[in-house]
Design a protein around this motif. Structure first.
Motif, PDB file in Angstrom:
ATOM      1  N   GLN A  59       0.831  -1.207   0.000  1.00 16.75           N
ATOM      2  CA  GLN A  59       0.000   0.000   0.000  1.00 16.75           C
ATOM      3  C   GLN A  59       0.865   1.257   0.000  1.00 16.75           C
ATOM      4  OE1 GLN A  59      -3.381   0.216  -0.406  1.00 16.75           O
ATOM      5  NE2 GLN A  59      -2.875   2.368  -0.668  1.00 16.75           N
ATOM      6  N   GLN A  60       1.936   1.238   0.775  1.00 15.48           N
ATOM      7  CA  GLN A  60       2.830   2.400   0.799  1.00 15.48           C
ATOM      8  C   GLN A  60       3.464   2.625  -0.563  1.00 15.48           C
ATOM      9  OE1 GLN A  60       5.664   1.908   3.956  1.00 15.48           O
ATOM     10  NE2 GLN A  60       4.133   2.086   5.559  1.00 15.48           N
ATOM     11  N   ASN A  63       0.872   4.134  -2.832  1.00  9.29           N
ATOM     12  CA  ASN A  63       0.675   5.555  -2.507  1.00  9.29           C
ATOM     13  C   ASN A  63       1.822   6.405  -3.053  1.00  9.29           C
ATOM     14  OD1 ASN A  63      -1.659   4.870  -1.154  1.00  9.29           O
ATOM     15  ND2 ASN A  63      -0.749   5.013   0.875  1.00  9.29           N
ATOM     16  N   TYR A  67       1.698   9.388  -5.877  1.00  8.57           N
ATOM     17  CA  TYR A  67       2.271  10.705  -5.593  1.00  8.57           C
ATOM     18  C   TYR A  67       3.305  11.073  -6.654  1.00  8.57           C
ATOM     19  CZ  TYR A  67       4.562  14.475  -3.000  1.00  8.57           C
ATOM     20  OH  TYR A  67       5.110  15.674  -2.631  1.00  8.57           O
TER      21      TYR A  67
END
Length: 142
Positions: A59-60, A63, A67
């Protein structure tokens, strides 16, 4: 205990590092034989689901990728923008300011405007204006 762990491993819903730690703990405590431990460790590694083990990291990464894409889009718009006004170049002939010491003294090649005339510094560490010490400055004729 061996059969319960084996059922969990067959279903595949476990976090690999966590289950390997538990298997080793049971083996150390004497609840599993070395053969049972080896079999369970191999089964755990074979049936491990990366989504269970690395869900938070995944998930990181997702993300961060999103970004990055947003930043890349914004940067592309800035680079391709036709509406960007050119920045004014730094004043080539700034007004002479009396240095207060060696830390802000003029260097060879520094350009200044003094009393409406342009000068270029000819010596390093110059703290004098062109009138006080004319040998340190070259008057630029236009």
């Amino acid at each position: 205990m061996y059969s319960i762990i084996k059922e969990v491993l067959i279903k595949g819903k476990y976090e690999l590092v966590d289950v390997l730690s538990k298997i080793n703990k049971l083996w150390i405590e004497g609840s599993l034989t070395e053969e049972e431990r080896d079999e369970l460790v191999n089964l755990a590694r074979t049936n491990a689901n990366p989504n269970n083990s690395y869900a938070e990291n995944t998930q990181q990464i997702a993300n961060l990728w999103e970004y990055y894409q947003q930043l890349d889009t914004r940067l592309s718009k800035l680079e391709n923008s036709q509406d960007v006004e050119p920045t004014e170049p730094e004043e080539e002939w700034p007004e002479f300011v009396q240095p207060s010491g060696a830390h802000d003294a003029y260097k060879i090649g520094n350009k200044v405007m003094f009393q409406g005339k342009k000068y270029i510094c000819k010596i390093g560490g110059c703290v004098w204006d062109p009138i006080t010490y004319p040998d340190a400055w070259e008057l630029v004729e236009e």
